[in-house]
Design a protein around this motif. Sequence first.
Motif, PDB file in Angstrom:
ATOM      1  N   GLY A  12      -9.033   0.397 -12.264  1.00 63.19           N
ATOM      2  CA  GLY A  12      -7.659   0.242 -11.768  1.00 63.19           C
ATOM      3  C   GLY A  12      -6.887  -0.842 -12.504  1.00 63.19           C
ATOM      4  O   GLY A  12      -7.178  -1.156 -13.663  1.00 63.19           O
ATOM      5  N   TYR A  13      -5.902  -1.410 -11.813  1.00 65.96           N
ATOM      6  CA  TYR A  13      -5.021  -2.429 -12.396  1.00 65.96           C
ATOM      7  C   TYR A  13      -5.798  -3.675 -12.814  1.00 65.96           C
ATOM      8  O   TYR A  13      -5.374  -4.395 -13.710  1.00 65.96           O
ATOM      9  CB  TYR A  13      -3.931  -2.818 -11.392  1.00 65.96           C
ATOM     10  N   VAL A  14      -6.933  -3.939 -12.145  1.00 63.32           N
ATOM     11  CA  VAL A  14      -7.726  -5.109 -12.502  1.00 63.32           C
ATOM     12  C   VAL A  14      -8.886  -4.739 -13.423  1.00 63.32           C
ATOM     13  O   VAL A  14      -9.031  -5.301 -14.510  1.00 63.32           O
ATOM     14  CB  VAL A  14      -8.243  -5.819 -11.226  1.00 63.32           C
ATOM     15  N   ASP A  35     -15.236   5.003 -13.157  1.00 62.29           N
ATOM     16  CA  ASP A  35     -14.472   5.282 -11.930  1.00 62.29           C
ATOM     17  C   ASP A  35     -14.894   6.648 -11.421  1.00 62.29           C
ATOM     18  O   ASP A  35     -15.325   7.511 -12.195  1.00 62.29           O
ATOM     19  CB  ASP A  35     -12.966   5.258 -12.241  1.00 62.29           C
ATOM     20  N   ARG A  40      -8.042   9.460 -13.603  1.00 61.42           N
ATOM     21  CA  ARG A  40      -7.799   8.101 -14.107  1.00 61.42           C
ATOM     22  C   ARG A  40      -8.590   7.854 -15.394  1.00 61.42           C
ATOM     23  O   ARG A  40      -8.063   7.296 -16.356  1.00 61.42           O
ATOM     24  CB  ARG A  40      -8.198   7.075 -13.039  1.00 61.42           C
ATOM     25  N   VAL A  88     -13.401  -2.627  -7.370  1.00 64.47           N
ATOM     26  CA  VAL A  88     -12.835  -1.501  -6.613  1.00 64.47           C
ATOM     27  C   VAL A  88     -11.748  -2.011  -5.664  1.00 64.47           C
ATOM     28  O   VAL A  88     -11.601  -3.216  -5.460  1.00 64.47           O
ATOM     29  CB  VAL A  88     -13.938  -0.759  -5.824  1.00 64.47           C
ATOM     30  N   ASN A  89     -11.000  -1.091  -5.088  1.00 63.66           N
ATOM     31  CA  ASN A  89      -9.904  -1.473  -4.198  1.00 63.66           C
ATOM     32  C   ASN A  89     -10.428  -2.002  -2.860  1.00 63.66           C
ATOM     33  O   ASN A  89     -11.460  -1.544  -2.368  1.00 63.66           O
ATOM     34  CB  ASN A  89      -8.933  -0.300  -3.982  1.00 63.66           C
ATOM     35  N   THR A  90      -9.688  -2.947  -2.281  1.00 60.47           N
ATOM     36  CA  THR A  90     -10.030  -3.515  -0.966  1.00 60.47           C
ATOM     37  C   THR A  90      -8.767  -3.520  -0.106  1.00 60.47           C
ATOM     38  O   THR A  90      -8.239  -4.582   0.233  1.00 60.47           O
ATOM     39  CB  THR A  90     -10.569  -4.965  -1.120  1.00 60.47           C
ATOM     40  N   THR A 130     -10.954  -8.689  -4.645  1.00 53.85           N
ATOM     41  CA  THR A 130     -10.624  -9.769  -3.708  1.00 53.85           C
ATOM     42  C   THR A 130     -11.216  -9.409  -2.347  1.00 53.85           C
ATOM     43  O   THR A 130     -10.928  -8.333  -1.808  1.00 53.85           O
ATOM     44  CB  THR A 130      -9.103  -9.914  -3.589  1.00 53.85           C
ATOM     45  N   GLU A 160     -10.128 -12.410  -9.712  1.00 57.14           N
ATOM     46  CA  GLU A 160      -9.153 -12.246 -10.791  1.00 57.14           C
ATOM     47  C   GLU A 160      -7.796 -12.798 -10.356  1.00 57.14           C
ATOM     48  O   GLU A 160      -7.337 -12.521  -9.268  1.00 57.14           O
ATOM     49  CB  GLU A 160      -9.043 -10.751 -11.154  1.00 57.14           C
ATOM     50  N   GLU A 164       0.476  -8.581 -12.275  1.00 56.33           N
ATOM     51  CA  GLU A 164       0.915  -7.370 -12.961  1.00 56.33           C
ATOM     52  C   GLU A 164       2.180  -7.667 -13.760  1.00 56.33           C
ATOM     53  O   GLU A 164       3.000  -8.502 -13.375  1.00 56.33           O
ATOM     54  CB  GLU A 164       1.133  -6.254 -11.943  1.00 56.33           C
ATOM     55  N   LYS A 278      -1.628  -8.025   1.756  1.00 61.58           N
ATOM     56  CA  LYS A 278      -3.016  -7.679   2.108  1.00 61.58           C
ATOM     57  C   LYS A 278      -3.889  -8.938   2.226  1.00 61.58           C
ATOM     58  O   LYS A 278      -4.638  -9.094   3.180  1.00 61.58           O
ATOM     59  CB  LYS A 278      -3.549  -6.750   1.013  1.00 61.58           C
ATOM     60  N   ARG A 345       3.268  -0.514  -5.074  1.00 65.44           N
ATOM     61  CA  ARG A 345       2.574  -0.819  -3.827  1.00 65.44           C
ATOM     62  C   ARG A 345       3.271  -1.959  -3.072  1.00 65.44           C
ATOM     63  O   ARG A 345       3.530  -3.011  -3.626  1.00 65.44           O
ATOM     64  CB  ARG A 345       1.100  -1.157  -4.115  1.00 65.44           C
TER      65      ARG A 345
HETATM   66  P1  NAD Z   1      -6.890   0.046  -7.875  1.00 63.55           P
HETATM   67  O1  NAD Z   1      -6.758   0.851  -6.642  1.00 63.55           O
HETATM   68  O2  NAD Z   1      -5.862   0.124  -8.940  1.00 63.55           O
HETATM   69  O3  NAD Z   1      -8.304   0.391  -8.579  1.00 63.55           O
HETATM   70  C1  NAD Z   1      -9.505   0.493  -7.908  1.00 63.55           C
HETATM   71  C2  NAD Z   1     -10.293   1.652  -8.530  1.00 63.55           C
HETATM   72  O4  NAD Z   1     -11.615   1.651  -8.002  1.00 63.55           O
HETATM   73  C3  NAD Z   1      -9.716   3.039  -8.241  1.00 63.55           C
HETATM   74  O5  NAD Z   1      -9.414   3.704  -9.456  1.00 63.55           O
HETATM   75  C4  NAD Z   1     -10.837   3.758  -7.464  1.00 63.55           C
HETATM   76  O6  NAD Z   1     -10.941   5.135  -7.758  1.00 63.55           O
HETATM   77  C5  NAD Z   1     -12.053   3.003  -7.938  1.00 63.55           C
HETATM   78  N1  NAD Z   1     -13.205   3.101  -7.036  1.00 63.55           N
HETATM   79  C6  NAD Z   1     -13.229   2.911  -5.690  1.00 63.55           C
HETATM   80  N2  NAD Z   1     -14.494   3.048  -5.238  1.00 63.55           N
HETATM   81  C7  NAD Z   1     -15.281   3.333  -6.314  1.00 63.55           C
HETATM   82  C8  NAD Z   1     -16.674   3.569  -6.490  1.00 63.55           C
HETATM   83  N3  NAD Z   1     -17.532   3.522  -5.466  1.00 63.55           N
HETATM   84  N4  NAD Z   1     -17.128   3.846  -7.740  1.00 63.55           N
HETATM   85  C9  NAD Z   1     -16.287   3.895  -8.798  1.00 63.55           C
HETATM   86  N5  NAD Z   1     -14.957   3.650  -8.687  1.00 63.55           N
HETATM   87  C10 NAD Z   1     -14.467   3.381  -7.466  1.00 63.55           C
HETATM   88  O7  NAD Z   1      -7.064  -1.459  -7.387  1.00 63.55           O
HETATM   89  P2  NAD Z   1      -6.731  -2.792  -8.222  1.00 63.55           P
HETATM   90  O8  NAD Z   1      -5.266  -3.100  -8.107  1.00 63.55           O
HETATM   91  O9  NAD Z   1      -7.361  -2.715  -9.548  1.00 63.55           O
HETATM   92  O10 NAD Z   1      -7.469  -3.862  -7.333  1.00 63.55           O
HETATM   93  C11 NAD Z   1      -8.880  -3.965  -7.333  1.00 63.55           C
HETATM   94  C12 NAD Z   1      -9.275  -5.269  -6.650  1.00 63.55           C
HETATM   95  O11 NAD Z   1      -8.764  -6.368  -7.410  1.00 63.55           O
HETATM   96  C13 NAD Z   1      -8.705  -5.437  -5.246  1.00 63.55           C
HETATM   97  O12 NAD Z   1      -9.662  -6.096  -4.456  1.00 63.55           O
HETATM   98  C14 NAD Z   1      -7.503  -6.331  -5.451  1.00 63.55           C
HETATM   99  O13 NAD Z   1      -7.219  -7.105  -4.311  1.00 63.55           O
HETATM  100  C15 NAD Z   1      -7.957  -7.223  -6.580  1.00 63.55           C
HETATM  101  N6  NAD Z   1      -6.869  -7.771  -7.417  1.00 63.55           N
HETATM  102  C16 NAD Z   1      -5.818  -6.990  -7.797  1.00 63.55           C
HETATM  103  C17 NAD Z   1      -4.838  -7.504  -8.630  1.00 63.55           C
HETATM  104  C18 NAD Z   1      -3.659  -6.672  -9.095  1.00 63.55           C
HETATM  105  O14 NAD Z   1      -2.787  -7.219  -9.738  1.00 63.55           O
HETATM  106  N7  NAD Z   1      -3.599  -5.384  -8.791  1.00 63.55           N
HETATM  107  C19 NAD Z   1      -4.952  -8.815  -9.116  1.00 63.55           C
HETATM  108  C20 NAD Z   1      -6.056  -9.585  -8.725  1.00 63.55           C
HETATM  109  C21 NAD Z   1      -7.010  -9.041  -7.880  1.00 63.55           C
END
Ligand code: NAD
Length: 469
Positions: A12-14, A35, A40, A88-90, A130, A160, A164, A278, A345
């Motif tokens: 994902g984004y991270v 993933d 994706r 992964v997402n939380t 997170t 992290e 963004e 969140k 989001r």
């Molecule tokens: P996201 O939803 O963009 O990506 C998460 C990915 O994980 C998805 O593509 C999903 O399909 C995949 N996934 C879920 N379960 C899985 C599994 N069992 N096996 C394989 N893949 C799986 O989320 P994100 O924005 O990248 O955020 C991820 C984490 O990082 C969160 O905890 C978030 O709080 C934290 N974070 C995000 C940011 C941000 O800028 N977006 C910055 C710092 C921290």
Amino acid sequence: MTVKNICCIGAGYVGGPTAAVIAYKCPDIKVTICDINQKRIDAWMSDKLPIYEPGLEEVVFACRGKNLFFSTDVDKHIEEADLIFVSVNTPTKKQGLGAGMAADLAYVEAATRRIANVAKSSKIVVEKSTVPCRTAQSMRTILDANSTDNVKFDILSNPEFLAEGTAIPDLLKPDRVLIGSLQTESGKAAQQALVDVYSHWIPRENIITTNLWSSELSKLAANALLAQRISSINALSAVCEATGADVDEVAYAVGRDTRIGSKFLKASVGFGGSCFQKDILNLVYLSYSLNLPEVAEYWNQVYLMNEYQKKRFVKKIISTLFNTITHKKIAVLGFAFKKDTGDTRESAAITLIKDFMQENAHVAIYDPKVEHEQIYMDLAEPGVVDNRKQVQEKITICKDAYEAAKDADALIIVTEWDEFKSLDYERIYKDMQKPAFLFDGRLILDAPKLREIGFKVHVIGKNALEGRA
Ligand code: NAD
Ligand code: UGA
């Protein structure tokens, strides 16, 4: 312990940008980003990456196929790796205990169970997502239950801090990298192994090592403190509007105090993004769970102030447009939660536009990066039959700002995209209904100049419409 093979679970984004930068800076390490979402992964392997981030293409294209790979075969790459990032997402839980507040840890648990089930050699498992403080304990319990004499797991917390829109510069030159570990011999060795990975490009003094729980809590604390600054300046923006003070001037004067600093004091229509809300709610829930209600309520106020700011802006717009926007055309510029990203989001735009639709206004939307389909999905109520059709009747997605503004009663700046600063406002004014109202929710426009053109301008935290001294 030398890391040679990294698997990142979650593209994902991270996970995507973080692991790509590691591959870019560590040509001696093989990095595979996995993933479960095939679409994706396909996009990561194509010319059009699944997320927009300035500088990301250069990094990915430089090492893809060399030491950076993408795959849906999560098990295979877990097995091959010495170090696994769980990224992964939380999201906030939607139902059950703690719904609307607690973090949904189902994805972290599923990823941890996969690691436990398929690993045939020892691994360092790194919590990148997170998570609430002490989540590593649950991960350890799952992993320990599956460890043997030959297969041992060490858990690290490596939150992290990238934002963004600036993810690549943030990753290339972070203020700090934080790595928490258990204070055991093997925990410290694992911590050192990850320090060595980051040391490929980050000065050692910028890599902080702590215990696991400090690392986990520091991530929630950082987001809570950043969001708290925005809510504080937004609270003051309401006072500015009521008194004739100018919130930009106040932020500048206050921020010049080196103890306070100038960053994250830009008043706005409210913070958005996938994490601030969140993570604050996550901290609120954690505090309640620890039987610390005063602490919980303190942080909850940061979230409530953000909700108030969005509603306050909507009320201001409706009252200024003579207390009704029914059948009026409202042009909204910007749908992403901030500039330089296509991510929507928790964008303030969603709350605002839903409120305008409730009032039966017609909303014309323009954003330079957000996909049209994403806008429809964000504005439709999940599970409500035919809601999509109703949304399509009430909104138009436009190809540029001029099309959105044509015949509009009001123009609203919701995202601070640079291109909105240099639009031809003379042309926009001519094309709008009169009086032509303009509401700047990001404090990016030259209000006096716009007033000269003829606009009735309202800027958050600045002089009211008719202007005060
Ligand atoms: P996201 O939803 O963009 O990506 C998460 C990915 O994980 C998805 O593509 C999903 O399909 C995949 N996934 C879920 N379960 C899985 C599994 N069992 N096996 C394989 N893949 C799986 O989320 P994100 O924005 O990248 O955020 C991820 C984490 O990082 C969160 O905890 C978030 O709080 C934290 N974070 C995000 C940011 C941000 O800028 N977006 C910055 C710092 C921290
Ligand atoms: C934020 C943090 O800045 C990152 O350090 C963190 O890693 C990330 O959350 C996360 O955990 O997800 P992000 O949400 O991507 O990053 O973007 P920010 O630049 O923090 O902006 C968040 C929101 O606050 C945006 O809507 C932005 O427009 C708004 N904002 C920001 C303001 O209204 N005023 C400001 O002064 C700064």
